[in-house]
Design a protein around this motif. Structure first.
Motif, PDB file in Angstrom:
ATOM      1  N   GLN A 123       0.826  -1.203   0.000  1.00 29.38           N
ATOM      2  CA  GLN A 123       0.000   0.000   0.000  1.00 29.38           C
ATOM      3  C   GLN A 123       0.865   1.260   0.000  1.00 29.38           C
ATOM      4  O   GLN A 123       0.527   2.258  -0.651  1.00 29.38           O
ATOM      5  N   GLU A 124       2.002   1.209   0.705  1.00 26.28           N
ATOM      6  CA  GLU A 124       2.920   2.360   0.720  1.00 26.28           C
ATOM      7  C   GLU A 124       3.444   2.649  -0.680  1.00 26.28           C
ATOM      8  O   GLU A 124       3.666   3.806  -1.041  1.00 26.28           O
ATOM      9  N   ARG A 125       3.645   1.609  -1.448  1.00 18.60           N
ATOM     10  CA  ARG A 125       4.119   1.806  -2.816  1.00 18.60           C
ATOM     11  C   ARG A 125       3.053   2.486  -3.678  1.00 18.60           C
ATOM     12  O   ARG A 125       3.364   3.228  -4.616  1.00 18.60           O
ATOM     13  N   LEU A 126       1.798   2.224  -3.368  1.00 12.95           N
ATOM     14  CA  LEU A 126       0.709   2.876  -4.112  1.00 12.95           C
ATOM     15  C   LEU A 126       0.504   4.314  -3.664  1.00 12.95           C
ATOM     16  O   LEU A 126       0.160   5.188  -4.468  1.00 12.95           O
ATOM     17  N   ASP A 127       0.733   4.575  -2.380  1.00  8.75           N
ATOM     18  CA  ASP A 127       0.474   5.903  -1.831  1.00  8.75           C
ATOM     19  C   ASP A 127       1.588   6.904  -2.125  1.00  8.75           C
ATOM     20  O   ASP A 127       1.346   8.119  -2.134  1.00  8.75           O
ATOM     21  N   ASP A 128       2.786   6.413  -2.339  1.00  6.43           N
ATOM     22  CA  ASP A 128       3.941   7.285  -2.543  1.00  6.43           C
ATOM     23  C   ASP A 128       4.317   7.311  -4.026  1.00  6.43           C
ATOM     24  O   ASP A 128       4.755   6.301  -4.578  1.00  6.43           O
ATOM     25  N   PRO A 129       4.155   8.449  -4.700  1.00  5.23           N
ATOM     26  CA  PRO A 129       4.473   8.542  -6.143  1.00  5.23           C
ATOM     27  C   PRO A 129       5.906   8.128  -6.466  1.00  5.23           C
ATOM     28  O   PRO A 129       6.172   7.632  -7.564  1.00  5.23           O
ATOM     29  N   THR A 130       6.822   8.337  -5.523  1.00  5.99           N
ATOM     30  CA  THR A 130       8.219   7.975  -5.784  1.00  5.99           C
ATOM     31  C   THR A 130       8.439   6.468  -5.706  1.00  5.99           C
ATOM     32  O   THR A 130       9.525   5.984  -6.047  1.00  5.99           O
ATOM     33  N   LYS A 131       7.412   5.741  -5.260  1.00  9.85           N
ATOM     34  CA  LYS A 131       7.533   4.285  -5.146  1.00  9.85           C
ATOM     35  C   LYS A 131       6.618   3.542  -6.119  1.00  9.85           C
ATOM     36  O   LYS A 131       6.553   2.311  -6.083  1.00  9.85           O
ATOM     37  N   HIS A 132       5.901   4.292  -6.950  1.00  2.00           N
ATOM     38  CA  HIS A 132       4.998   3.641  -7.900  1.00  2.00           C
ATOM     39  C   HIS A 132       5.748   2.648  -8.785  1.00  2.00           C
ATOM     40  O   HIS A 132       5.208   1.590  -9.148  1.00  2.00           O
ATOM     41  N   TRP A 133       6.977   2.978  -9.126  1.00  3.86           N
ATOM     42  CA  TRP A 133       7.756   2.118 -10.015  1.00  3.86           C
ATOM     43  C   TRP A 133       8.040   0.760  -9.382  1.00  3.86           C
ATOM     44  O   TRP A 133       8.317  -0.226 -10.094  1.00  3.86           O
ATOM     45  N   LYS A 134       7.953   0.690  -8.068  1.00  2.06           N
ATOM     46  CA  LYS A 134       8.230  -0.562  -7.373  1.00  2.06           C
ATOM     47  C   LYS A 134       7.001  -1.470  -7.293  1.00  2.06           C
ATOM     48  O   LYS A 134       7.115  -2.643  -6.937  1.00  2.06           O
ATOM     49  N   PHE A 135       5.828  -0.906  -7.627  1.00  2.00           N
ATOM     50  CA  PHE A 135       4.595  -1.693  -7.525  1.00  2.00           C
ATOM     51  C   PHE A 135       4.302  -2.392  -8.838  1.00  2.00           C
ATOM     52  O   PHE A 135       4.369  -1.792  -9.912  1.00  2.00           O
ATOM     53  N   ASN A 136       3.977  -3.651  -8.736  1.00  3.22           N
ATOM     54  CA  ASN A 136       3.596  -4.437  -9.905  1.00  3.22           C
ATOM     55  C   ASN A 136       2.238  -5.069  -9.613  1.00  3.22           C
ATOM     56  O   ASN A 136       2.105  -5.823  -8.641  1.00  3.22           O
ATOM     57  N   PRO A 137       1.210  -4.761 -10.406  1.00  4.74           N
ATOM     58  CA  PRO A 137      -0.111  -5.348 -10.160  1.00  4.74           C
ATOM     59  C   PRO A 137      -0.066  -6.872 -10.045  1.00  4.74           C
ATOM     60  O   PRO A 137      -0.907  -7.472  -9.351  1.00  4.74           O
ATOM     61  N   ALA A 138       0.916  -7.501 -10.683  1.00  3.58           N
ATOM     62  CA  ALA A 138       1.034  -8.962 -10.610  1.00  3.58           C
ATOM     63  C   ALA A 138       1.357  -9.422  -9.196  1.00  3.58           C
ATOM     64  O   ALA A 138       1.120 -10.587  -8.840  1.00  3.58           O
ATOM     65  N   ASP A 139       1.908  -8.512  -8.366  1.00  3.11           N
ATOM     66  CA  ASP A 139       2.209  -8.874  -6.979  1.00  3.11           C
ATOM     67  C   ASP A 139       0.938  -9.292  -6.230  1.00  3.11           C
ATOM     68  O   ASP A 139       0.988 -10.113  -5.320  1.00  3.11           O
ATOM     69  N   LEU A 140      -0.190  -8.718  -6.623  1.00  2.00           N
ATOM     70  CA  LEU A 140      -1.443  -9.056  -5.955  1.00  2.00           C
ATOM     71  C   LEU A 140      -1.883 -10.468  -6.319  1.00  2.00           C
ATOM     72  O   LEU A 140      -2.488 -11.175  -5.503  1.00  2.00           O
ATOM     73  N   THR A 141      -1.566 -10.874  -7.550  1.00  2.00           N
ATOM     74  CA  THR A 141      -1.869 -12.249  -7.953  1.00  2.00           C
ATOM     75  C   THR A 141      -1.044 -13.232  -7.135  1.00  2.00           C
ATOM     76  O   THR A 141      -1.549 -14.272  -6.675  1.00  2.00           O
ATOM     77  N   GLU A 142       0.219 -12.889  -6.924  1.00  2.00           N
ATOM     78  CA  GLU A 142       1.091 -13.762  -6.130  1.00  2.00           C
ATOM     79  C   GLU A 142       0.636 -13.766  -4.666  1.00  2.00           C
ATOM     80  O   GLU A 142       0.700 -14.806  -4.000  1.00  2.00           O
TER      81      GLU A 142
END
Length: 266
Positions: free
Chosen positions: A180-199
């Motif tokens: 969630q922190e990766r989604l909330d912080d624009p500087t961390k958006h690059w670290k979020f992968n929607p596929a992580d939710l599948t895993e």
């Protein structure tokens, strides 16, 4: 889930580190960070000896679920090493060339040469974790690969490479917080992968796969289950284990074939 759940299948050969730092006598975050800084200084000193001696090598394997802290460990612990003596390998989806060979072919190429430290940020264990959870291999193939991994690690050990394998155990709630922190912080958006939710939805399947992977813990290539919800504590534990291992390897500066006292520089 807590790390005790791994004891059943993995047995006593897996090192389960006590994570209950809120108990009486536990460390505060500031105390832990101070101790870690001292350990990192020791890591740098002993790595210099290892590199100068050039007879032994060290392989550090990092495995974790998504947002488990592998990158943070590389930054805050392995960052103490002199870059000239360390190499970082991140094994992602195999290339066409890599798929044309056995699953350990690309791994062996990144094993450390004498004098070096190699850090696998994800490793050969992905071939019995992701592949198994996604049905790319069956149980028989997974068990065969686990046996081959034991033999591979035994080969490295007999050739002078010490092996440390760290499973960074992050809890499900903590993983949710970090994602969630990766989604909330624009500087961390690059670290979020929607596929992580599948895993993440396959949590229990990954738990079973990791339990089997941990059975490859041996005296030559031990697994350490590291409580990783607290980043500072994770860094402290890994720093201590790596430093203890380097001290046990006891690398020495090579002797020179001249007497420094007899040399005069004009």
């Amino acid at each position: 889930m807590n790390t005790d759940e791994y004891r059943v299948k993995a047995g006593g050969s897996v090192h389960l580190v006590d994570w209950r730092t809120d108990d009486d006598g536990g460390l505060s975050k500031d105390e832990g960070r101070t101790l870690t800084d001292e350990l990192l200084t020791g890591l740098a000193d002993w790595q210099e000896r290892l590199n100068a001696e050039a007879k032994q090598s060290l392989l550090i394997v990092l495995q974790a679920r998504d947002a488990g802290g592998k990158d943070g460990t590389v930054k805050h612990v392995m960052g103490a090493f002199n870059p000239n003596g360390v190499q970082i390998a991140n094994f992602k989806v195999p290339t066409e060339e890599e798929r044309a060979h056995d699953f350990l072919w690309r791994i062996h190429q990144r094993a450390p040469r004498a004098g070096m430290v190699s850090v696998f940020n994800r490793s050969h264990y992905e071939e019995v974790l992701v592949t198994r959870v996604h049905g790319l291999i069956d149980d028989a193939t997974a068990n065969s690969r686990l046996s081959q991994i034991r033999q591979f690690e035994s080969l490295l050990h007999s050739s002078g490479t010490r092996i440390l394998k760290f499973y960074l155990h992050v809890g499900r709630d903590e993983q949710k917080k970090r994602l969630q922190e990766r989604l909330d912080d624009p500087t961390k958006h690059w670290k979020f992968n929607p596929a992580d939710l599948t895993e993440r939805a396959r949590w229990d399947e990954y738990t079973r796969a990791y339990e089997d992977a941990l059975t490859t813990s041996t005296d030559a290539a031990p697994w350490y289950v590291i409580p990783a919800d607290r980043k500072w504590f994770r860094n402290l534990l890994i720093s201590q284990i790596v430093l203890d291992t380097l001290k046990d390897m006891h690398p020495q500066f090579p002797k020179v074939n001249f007497d420094p006292k007899e040399i005069e520089i004009e």
